[in-house]
Design an enzyme around this catalytic site. Structure first.
Site, mmCIF file in Angstrom:
data_model
loop_
_atom_site.group_PDB
_atom_site.id
_atom_site.type_symbol
_atom_site.label_atom_id
_atom_site.label_comp_id
_atom_site.label_asym_id
_atom_site.label_seq_id
_atom_site.Cartn_x
_atom_site.Cartn_y
_atom_site.Cartn_z
ATOM 1 N N HIS A 97 0.614 -1.173 0.191
ATOM 2 C CA HIS A 97 -0.160 0.279 0.281
ATOM 3 C C HIS A 97 0.786 0.912 0.039
ATOM 4 O O HIS A 97 1.866 1.147 0.403
ATOM 5 C CB HIS A 97 -0.947 -0.129 1.579
ATOM 6 C CG HIS A 97 -1.772 1.079 1.493
ATOM 7 N ND1 HIS A 97 -1.753 2.244 1.325
ATOM 8 C CD2 HIS A 97 -3.761 1.202 0.396
ATOM 9 C CE1 HIS A 97 -3.239 3.176 1.428
ATOM 10 N NE2 HIS A 97 -3.709 1.908 0.983
ATOM 11 N N GLU A 169 -4.423 2.124 -6.958
ATOM 12 C CA GLU A 169 -4.470 3.318 -6.456
ATOM 13 C C GLU A 169 -3.763 4.256 -6.420
ATOM 14 O O GLU A 169 -2.887 4.064 -5.872
ATOM 15 C CB GLU A 169 -4.327 1.952 -5.060
ATOM 16 C CG GLU A 169 -4.980 1.427 -4.496
ATOM 17 C CD GLU A 169 -5.704 1.375 -2.791
ATOM 18 O OE1 GLU A 169 -6.915 1.464 -2.277
ATOM 19 O OE2 GLU A 169 -4.797 0.968 -2.647
HETATM 20 P P1 PGA Z 1 -10.049 5.669 1.228
HETATM 21 O O1 PGA Z 1 -8.442 4.653 1.246
HETATM 22 O O2 PGA Z 1 -11.139 4.519 0.404
HETATM 23 O O3 PGA Z 1 -10.239 6.637 1.929
HETATM 24 O O4 PGA Z 1 -8.935 6.680 0.038
HETATM 25 C C1 PGA Z 1 -8.215 3.741 -0.146
HETATM 26 C C2 PGA Z 1 -7.246 3.250 0.492
HETATM 27 O O5 PGA Z 1 -6.584 3.598 1.072
HETATM 28 O O6 PGA Z 1 -7.121 2.007 0.015
#
Ligand code: PGA
Length: 257
Positions: A97, A169
């Site tokens: 992540h 992401e």
């Molecule tokens: P968020 O987080 O939906 O709060 O933007 C997404 C993530 O970090 O996977």
């Protein structure tokens, strides 16, 4: 095709809060028709075994961990290994992540080692990739994320790749400081990702400021077969709403195709 709809709770929830969420989720799933939607929840490591206890083998919800080390055991203070999170009940492990890359020194090499460790133990890696605002502004999003995925997945066999989930992401779209991405600006990165990896992995997910208002449109982007959610699913009812939206979107797509 399976549509993966999951949430990481990041560094939130005590054990009792995690248990309450899980009970509410299971009760909410009773009587819901989710079709090919596969829910997954990723609690903090401290709550994994308690959540596994509530799930009690309930196959409707997949349990994941937010991170795991690449070694099975040893002198790695503060870390948890894949066998340990598996022992606590996890069947999926989130790897790489952007918050781990930014704050905890994760890089392409540690991410690659961790993905391999997760596969070695028979769990599902959820590989997270994503570019910064600078890379996006330079028009390099597609090549950047394909490069990140390629370095993380280097050397894996076809059979191993077929067990990998990739979550794209964009760093600029994540969290309270993030800007929700429009489906239009995600089309090109997803198409590049699909060309290189889409046909070889188990699924391509989108993550970053997913909310009830944008979930259907995000799922309609070509090649997207899942959503990875933070804030909007930190309450069980919010997550159930997003599961409903996903199930309805897929049903509509099936009807019109
Ligand atoms: P968020 O987080 O939906 O709060 O933007 C997404 C993530 O970090 O996977």
């Amino acid at each position: 095709m399976t549509v993966w709809i999951g949430t990481s709770w990041k560094m939130n929830k005590t054990v009792s809060e995690a248990q309450r969420y899980t009970r509410t989720l299971l009760a909410g799933l009773d009587g819901r028709e989710l079709g090919t939607v596969q829910p997954f929840i990723i609690p903090p490591a401290t709550a994994l075994s308690a959540v596994a206890g509530i799930l009690a083998g309930d196959r409707r919800v997949l349990l994941g961990a937010q991170n795991a080390h690449w070694e099975d055991d040893g002198a790695w203070t503060g870390e948890v290994s894949v066998p340990q999170v598996a022992d606590a009940g996890a069947r999926l492990v989130e790897i790489g992540h952007s918050e781990r890359r930014e704050h905890f020194g994760e890089n392409d090499e540690t991410v690659r080692l961790k993905v391999a460790a997760v596969l070695r133990h028979g769990l599902t890696p959820l590989l997270c990739i994503g570019e910064s605002a600078e890379v996006k502004d330079a028009g390099r999003s597609p090549e950047f994320i394909v490069g990140q995925a390629s370095r993380a997945l280097e050397g894996l066999s076809g059979e191993e790749l077929a067990r990998v989930l990739i979550a794209y992401e964009p760093v600029w779209a994540i969290g309270a400081a993030g800007r929700p991405a429009g489906p239009r600006e995600l089309a090109e990165p997803f198409s590049a990702l699909a060309d290189s990896w889409g046909h070889r992995v188990a699924g391509l997910l989108y993550g970053g400021s997913v909310a009830p208002e944008n979930a259907a449109a995000l799922l309609e982007i070509p090649h997207v077969n899942g959503l990875f959610i933070g804030r909007a699913a930190w309450q069980a009812q919010g997550y159930l709403t997003l599961l409903d939206i996903a199930a309805n979107t897929i049903n509509q797509e099936l009807r019109t195709s």
